[in-house]
Scaffold this active site. Structure first.
Site, PDB file in Angstrom:
ATOM      1  N   HIS A 157      -9.865  -0.166   1.412  1.00 23.54           N
ATOM      2  CA  HIS A 157      -9.255  -1.740   0.636  1.00 23.54           C
ATOM      3  C   HIS A 157      -9.168  -2.693   1.969  1.00 23.54           C
ATOM      4  O   HIS A 157      -8.413  -3.445   1.717  1.00 23.54           O
ATOM      5  CB  HIS A 157      -7.632  -1.051   0.932  1.00 23.54           C
ATOM      6  CG  HIS A 157      -7.149   0.247  -0.531  1.00 23.54           C
ATOM      7  ND1 HIS A 157      -6.676  -0.170  -1.481  1.00 23.54           N
ATOM      8  CD2 HIS A 157      -7.069   1.254  -0.457  1.00 23.54           C
ATOM      9  CE1 HIS A 157      -6.098   0.995  -2.142  1.00 23.54           C
ATOM     10  NE2 HIS A 157      -6.940   1.183  -1.792  1.00 23.54           N
ATOM     11  N   ASP A 172      -9.844 -10.189   5.898  1.00 23.18           N
ATOM     12  CA  ASP A 172      -8.992  -9.467   5.202  1.00 23.18           C
ATOM     13  C   ASP A 172      -9.702  -9.523   3.855  1.00 23.18           C
ATOM     14  O   ASP A 172     -10.545  -9.964   3.660  1.00 23.18           O
ATOM     15  CB  ASP A 172      -8.222 -10.781   4.382  1.00 23.18           C
ATOM     16  CG  ASP A 172      -6.700  -9.562   4.779  1.00 23.18           C
ATOM     17  OD1 ASP A 172      -6.610  -8.332   3.769  1.00 23.18           O
ATOM     18  OD2 ASP A 172      -5.577 -10.242   3.990  1.00 23.18           O
TER      19      ASP A 172
HETATM   20  O1  F6P Z   1      -4.378  -2.962   4.005  1.00 18.35           O
HETATM   21  C1  F6P Z   1      -4.238  -1.104   4.356  1.00 18.35           C
HETATM   22  C2  F6P Z   1      -3.251  -1.058   4.472  1.00 18.35           C
HETATM   23  O2  F6P Z   1      -3.389   0.622   5.196  1.00 18.35           O
HETATM   24  C3  F6P Z   1      -2.791  -1.190   3.334  1.00 18.35           C
HETATM   25  O3  F6P Z   1      -3.304   0.041   2.607  1.00 18.35           O
HETATM   26  C4  F6P Z   1      -1.578  -1.070   3.576  1.00 18.35           C
HETATM   27  O4  F6P Z   1      -0.450  -1.381   2.166  1.00 18.35           O
HETATM   28  C5  F6P Z   1      -0.965  -1.250   5.116  1.00 18.35           C
HETATM   29  O5  F6P Z   1      -2.355  -2.191   5.230  1.00 18.35           O
HETATM   30  C6  F6P Z   1       0.033  -1.347   5.594  1.00 18.35           C
HETATM   31  O6  F6P Z   1      -0.879  -0.335   6.854  1.00 18.35           O
HETATM   32  P1  F6P Z   1       0.391   0.546   7.129  1.00 18.35           P
HETATM   33  O7  F6P Z   1       0.349   2.539   6.330  1.00 18.35           O
HETATM   34  O8  F6P Z   1       0.329   0.768   8.845  1.00 18.35           O
HETATM   35  O9  F6P Z   1       1.830   0.302   7.330  1.00 18.35           O
END
Ligand code: F6P
Length: 483
Positions: A165, A373
Site C-alpha cells: 500500500h 505517499d
Molecule cells: O498506509 C499504510 C497504512 O499501514 C494503512 O494500511 C493504515 O491504514 C495506515 O497506514 C495506518 O497505520 P497503522 O496500522 O500503523 O495505524
C-alpha cells in the site's frame, strides 16, 4: 450481513492476511473499521468463505477466532515486545521511513529484524492453517513482506497475491537495507506482486535482477520456472458512498454550519492527514505562514482547518512531528490571529466519515502535500465530495494520486515559496477553471473505484498459475545475506 456466514473451524477459500483485522474493539464489542480496503474486500470475502487473519491492535496473548458481520476473523497475538520491535520498530521506524524516500532517517537494528521474521512466521503459519486446498491468499503491506515466501514453502498449493500500500523505493534507497535479499525473496513467494504505481513495480524488478538469482523481463519474473507477475494496481475509494454522503441533506446542512462558524467570506482551506511526518503538514503550515507574512491575505479572508489523526504515538519521530506542528500552529495563530478569529483551526482527532465529508463539502481549497505517499485517498475523497464541480485540489507531485489526478494543481512540498505561490493561485482560481478541472478529476475518480482495484487484483491472481511442489519455494533458497 451475508447469510453464508463462515462456520468456525472451516477453512477459507479466500484468505486476507493483513497487519490489522478489519475490526476494532469498542465498549460494546467488535466494530467494522472504516476504510476502502475493508469495504472493497468485504463483499468478496462474504461471498467466498472468507477469512481475515490479522492483529487486533493491542498486545495480547491468544484471542479466539470469531465471526463478525459475516466474516471469520482470526486474531494473531502479539506480545508487548513484539508490538515494540516488529510494529513500532522494524515496520514503522525502519521500513516506513526507508520506503518514503528516507524523509526521516531509517533505523537498522538486528534486534528488530528477528521479531519481524518471527511475527511474519506466525502470520504465515496461521494463514497456512486457515486456507482451504487451492485457496487464494491476499497478503497486505510492508509489515508482512516475508509471508508470501513462508506460505509458499508451507502450502505450495495456494495462489498467493501480495499488495504493497505504500511506495516501493528506488534501488539506491532499498539497497541500504541489510536484509534486502530476504525481503525480495519473501515477496517472490507470491504469484502476483502488486504496487500502487508503475515506478514501484519497476523498482522491484530492478532490485530482483540486481540482488537475487532470479530474472525479471517485462512484468514477469521467472522464479525457478514459476512466473511471478509484477504490476501496478492503483487503489481508490468507494466513490458512490462518498458521493451519496455528500448529497445527504444532513451533510449539506453541516457543511453550511461549518462555513458559518468559520466566517462566510473567508476562503476555507482544509488539510486531513494521519499525524505523520510523510504528510508534509509542517511544510504546508510554513507555506501558509509565508502567505500571511506577505500580507496579500489576512486572517479576515483566509482560514485553514487542519485535521490531524493521531497515529503511532509511541514512535519518537511521531512525537517530534506532533510537537513541531503544534508549535507552528501556535506561532501562526499568535502572529496573525485576532480575538475570535484564528488562521489555523487544528483538530487532533479522527472524525466520523459523515463529518469529514461535510468538511470536504465546506472547503474551497484542499491541501494534500505529502513528501511521499503511496496513493493518498483523501485527495480522491475530496473530489468525490465536490458534487457542484467547484473547489481546488492542491496536490503534491510525490503522491501516487498525482499519477491519475492530472487536473489537480500540483506542488513540490519541499519548495515552500513555490507552494505558497501555488496556494495563492488556488485561492484566486476563477470558478470556470475550478469547474473544468474538478469535472475531469471527479470523472477520473468515478471511473476507477476501490471495487475495480479489488476486481483487477483478484482477476490477475485467479489467472496466475500456482507454483506447485516444484514451483520455487523461495524462502528455502535464501543465501549468503544477513539473517
Ligand atoms: O498506509 C499504510 C497504512 O499501514 C494503512 O494500511 C493504515 O491504514 C495506515 O497506514 C495506518 O497505520 P497503522 O496500522 O500503523 O495505524
Amino acid at each position: 450481513m451475508s447469510d453464508e456466514v463462515q462456520i468456525k473451524g472451516e477453512q477459507g477459500e479466500l484468505v486476507v492476511v493483513a497487519n490489522r483485522l478489519p475490526v476494532h474493539r469498542t465498549d460494546s464489542g467488535w466494530e467494522t473499521s472504516p476504510g476502502g480496503l475493508v469495504s472493497a474486500l468485504m463483499p468478496i470475502l462474504q461471498r467466498r468463505r472468507g477469512v481475515w487473519v490479522g492483529w487486533a491492535g493491542t498486545a495480547t496473548s491468544e484471542l479466539a477466532a470469531f465471526t463478525h458481520d459475516g466474516l471469520y476473523n482470526v486474531p494473531v497475538p502479539l506480545s508487548e515486545e513484539e508490538v515494540r520491535d516488529y510494529y513500532e520498530g522494524f515496520s514503522n521506524s525502519t521500513l516506513w521511513p526507508l520506503y518514503h524516500d528516507a524523509c526521516q532517517q531509517p533505523q537498522f537494528h538486528r534486534h528488530w529484524w528477528r521479531p519481524y521474521v518471527a511475527v511474519n512466521e506466525r502470520f504465515a503459519e496461521i494463514a497456512a492453517r486457515e486456507a482451504a486446498p487451492g485457496a487464494n491468499v491476499l497478503v497486505q503491506d510492508y509489515h508482512l513482506q516475508l509471508v508470501p515466501g513462508m506460505l509458499r514453502q508451507a502450502r505450495p498449493d495456494l495462489r498467493i497475491g501480495f499488495f504493497l500500500h505504500i511506495p516501493f523505493p528506488p534501488v539506491e534507497l532499498f539497497a541500504q537495507l541489510p536484509w534486502r535479499q530476504r525481503i525480495l525473496e519473501g515477496l517472490l513467494g507470491a504469484d502476483v506482486v502488486g504496487f500502487q504505481s508503475r515506478n514501484g513495480a519497476q523498482n522491484f524488478i530492478r532490485l530482483v535482477n540486481r540482488y537475487t538469482q532470479y530474472r525479471g523481463v517485462g512484468s514477469s519474473i521467472d522464479v525457478a520456472g514459476r512466473p511471478v507477475q509484477v504490476r501496478e494496481f492503483p487503489i481508490s475509494i468507494d466513490y458512490t458512498n462518498i458521493d451519496r454522503l455528500a448529497a445527504d441533506p444532513a451533510t449539506i446542512q453541516r457543511a453550511a454550519e461549518i462555513r458559518a462558524e468559520l466566517g462566510e467570506n473567508r476562503t476555507v482551506m482544509l488539510g486531513v492527514d494521519r499525524l505523520d511526518y510523510t504528510k508534509g503538514i509542517d511544510q504546508r503550515l510554513r507555506a501558509l505562514h509565508e502567505i500571511l507574512r506577505a500580507g496579500r491575505h489576512t486572517v479576515r479572508d483566509l482560514v485553514l482547518v487542519q485535521v490531524s489523526v493521531p497515529s503511532r504515538e509511541k514512535v519518537d519521530e511521531y512525537i517530534e512531528i506532533r510537537e513541531r506542528i503544534e508549535t507552528l500552529v501556535g506561532h501562526i495563530n499568535g502572529e496573525f490571529g485576532d480575538v475570535g478569529k484564528m488562521p489555523v483551526h487544528y483538530l487532533r482527532r479522527s472524525l466520523p466519515l459523515e463529518e469529514l465529508v461535510a468538511y470536504y463539502v465546506a472547503a474551497d481549497v484542499m491541501l494534500v502535500t505529502p513528501l511521499r505517499d503511496g496513493m493518498n485517498l483523501v485527495a480522491k475523497e475530496y473530489c468525490a465530495s465536490r458534487r457542484d464541480d467547484t473547489g481546488v485540489l492542491v496536490l503534491s507531485e510525490f503522491t501516487g494520486s498525482a499519477n491519475e489526478l492530472e487536473r489537480a494543481v500540483l506542488v513540490n512540498p519541499h519548495d515552500i515559496d513555490g507552494m505558497a505561490a501555488t496556494i495563492e493561485r488556488a485561492i484566486a482560481m476563477p470558478r470556470a477553471e475550478q469547474v473544468r478541472r474538478m469535472r475531469s478529476l471527479r470523472q477520473r475518480v468515478r471511473r476507477r473505484t476501490v471495487y475495480d482495484w479489488a476486481d483487477d487484483f483478484t482477476a490477475v491472481l485467479a489467472a496466475a498459475g500456482t507454483g506447485g511442489p516444484a514451483g520455487g519455494a523461495v524462502a528455502a533458497k535464501t543465501t549468503g545475506e544477513k539473517r
